[in-house]
Design a protein around this motif. Structure first.
Motif, short mmCIF file in Angstrom:
data_model
loop_
_atom_site.label_atom_id
_atom_site.label_comp_id
_atom_site.label_asym_id
_atom_site.label_seq_id
_atom_site.Cartn_x
_atom_site.Cartn_y
_atom_site.Cartn_z
N MET A 57 1.01 -1.13 -0.05
CA MET A 57 -0.03 0.12 -0.08
C MET A 57 0.98 0.95 -0.03
N ASN A 58 1.86 1.70 1.00
CA ASN A 58 2.94 2.33 0.84
C ASN A 58 3.37 2.28 -0.50
N ALA A 59 3.63 1.59 -1.55
CA ALA A 59 4.65 2.05 -2.79
C ALA A 59 3.45 2.11 -3.86
N MET A 60 2.04 1.60 -3.26
CA MET A 60 0.49 2.33 -4.61
C MET A 60 0.92 3.74 -4.27
N HIS A 61 0.77 4.13 -2.97
CA HIS A 61 0.89 5.58 -2.75
C HIS A 61 1.36 7.04 -3.02
N LYS A 62 2.56 5.90 -3.36
CA LYS A 62 4.24 6.75 -3.95
C LYS A 62 3.60 6.83 -5.19
N ALA A 63 2.94 5.10 -5.89
CA ALA A 63 2.69 5.61 -7.60
C ALA A 63 1.69 6.90 -7.22
N VAL A 64 0.94 6.81 -6.61
CA VAL A 64 -0.48 7.81 -6.59
C VAL A 64 0.15 8.75 -6.79
N ASN A 65 1.05 9.28 -5.50
CA ASN A 65 1.13 10.76 -5.55
C ASN A 65 2.66 11.00 -6.73
N ARG A 66 3.07 10.17 -7.32
CA ARG A 66 3.92 10.58 -8.78
C ARG A 66 2.57 10.71 -10.10
N THR A 67 1.25 10.35 -10.16
CA THR A 67 1.39 10.42 -11.02
C THR A 67 -0.13 11.17 -11.43
N LEU A 68 -0.88 11.49 -9.92
CA LEU A 68 -1.99 12.57 -10.18
C LEU A 68 -1.06 13.64 -10.10
N PRO A 69 -0.20 14.20 -10.13
CA PRO A 69 -0.72 15.68 -10.46
C PRO A 69 -0.66 15.79 -12.19
N LEU A 70 0.71 15.23 -12.68
CA LEU A 70 0.50 15.00 -14.05
C LEU A 70 -0.73 14.83 -14.68
N ALA A 71 -1.73 13.73 -13.69
CA ALA A 71 -3.13 13.91 -15.00
C ALA A 71 -3.56 14.96 -14.63
N HIS A 72 -3.56 15.77 -13.45
CA HIS A 72 -4.82 16.48 -12.90
C HIS A 72 -4.53 17.91 -13.58
N ALA A 73 -2.95 17.87 -13.88
CA ALA A 73 -2.36 18.91 -15.87
C ALA A 73 -2.45 18.68 -16.75
N GLY A 74 -2.75 17.31 -16.76
CA GLY A 74 -3.10 17.48 -18.10
C GLY A 74 -1.86 16.89 -18.65
N LYS A 75 -0.72 16.52 -17.99
CA LYS A 75 0.18 16.67 -18.36
C LYS A 75 0.97 15.07 -18.48
N ALA A 76 0.12 13.88 -18.04
CA ALA A 76 1.21 12.82 -17.91
C ALA A 76 0.41 11.93 -19.40
N ARG A 77 1.05 11.39 -20.27
CA ARG A 77 1.38 10.30 -21.38
C ARG A 77 0.63 9.11 -20.75
N ALA A 78 0.81 8.76 -22.44
CA ALA A 78 -0.04 7.28 -21.66
C ALA A 78 1.06 6.30 -21.22
N ALA A 79 2.48 6.75 -21.90
CA ALA A 79 3.87 5.93 -21.65
C ALA A 79 3.95 6.15 -19.63
N ASP A 80 3.43 7.38 -19.25
CA ASP A 80 2.86 7.38 -17.20
C ASP A 80 1.65 6.80 -16.71
N TYR A 81 0.63 6.77 -17.31
CA TYR A 81 -0.60 5.91 -17.16
C TYR A 81 -0.03 5.01 -16.80
#
Length: 160
Positions: free
Chosen positions: A55-79
């Motif tokens: 769960m700690n590892a998943m938490h880190k993955a969300v904290n890394r990806t969520l800001p990019l997704a929210h800003a519209g900057k996440a790419r397919a490779a990020d997801y």
């Protein structure tokens, strides 16, 4: 590419939840109702070290990806990387976590939500649903934190 392990894992996690939802007590004349997670007589469920680690590892993955997704900057490779990491952690938890049966049943509800978010983040519900998939995983992790005794757990701030 989906590995056979992921498909077996998803089926193993979803089938018990589907069975619970299909029980006579949950009979609702056709409308699918998601399984609700409950506390242990008002208290949080006990966890073990493998669950904490995953769960700690998943938490880190969300904290890394969520800001990019929210800003519209996440790419397919990020997801895709996000989905692969979360799937890896779910597999680790399933292989190593040993909870008492009632806590395990509650964890299955959370894991089902997490895997639904992973599917969306990996584009299985269309390109537009990818960011929402990351949010769904974050919401599931917040549910986990409010129902399981994971000391030091911090809720994930969700976009408005």
């Amino acid at each position: 590419m989906q590995s056979p392990l992921y498909l077996v894992l998803a089926a193993a996690l979803i089938l018990p939840v589907a069975t619970l939802a299909a029980s006579p007590a949950a009979h609702d004349h056709g409308a699918a109702t998601p399984q609700k997670i409950e506390r242990n007589a008002g208290k949080k469920w006990h966890i073990d070290a493998p669950l904490r680690q995953g769960m700690n590892a998943m938490h880190k993955a969300v904290n890394r990806t969520l800001p990019l997704a929210h800003a519209g900057k996440a790419r397919a490779a990020d997801y895709d990387a996000f989905g692969a990491e979360v799937s890896k952690q779910v597999a680790f938890i399933v292989e190593n976590c040993k909870l008492e049966p009632q806590a395990d049943a509650q964890l299955h509800v959370v894991i089902g939500e997490i895997l639904g978010g992973v599917d969306a983040a990996q584009g299985k519900e269309g390109e537009q649903a990818r960011a929402a998939g990351v949010v769904k995983v974050a919401q599931a992790l917040n549910t986990y934190g409010s129902h399981f005794n994971h000391s030091g757990w911090k809720a994930i701030a969700l976009p408005h």
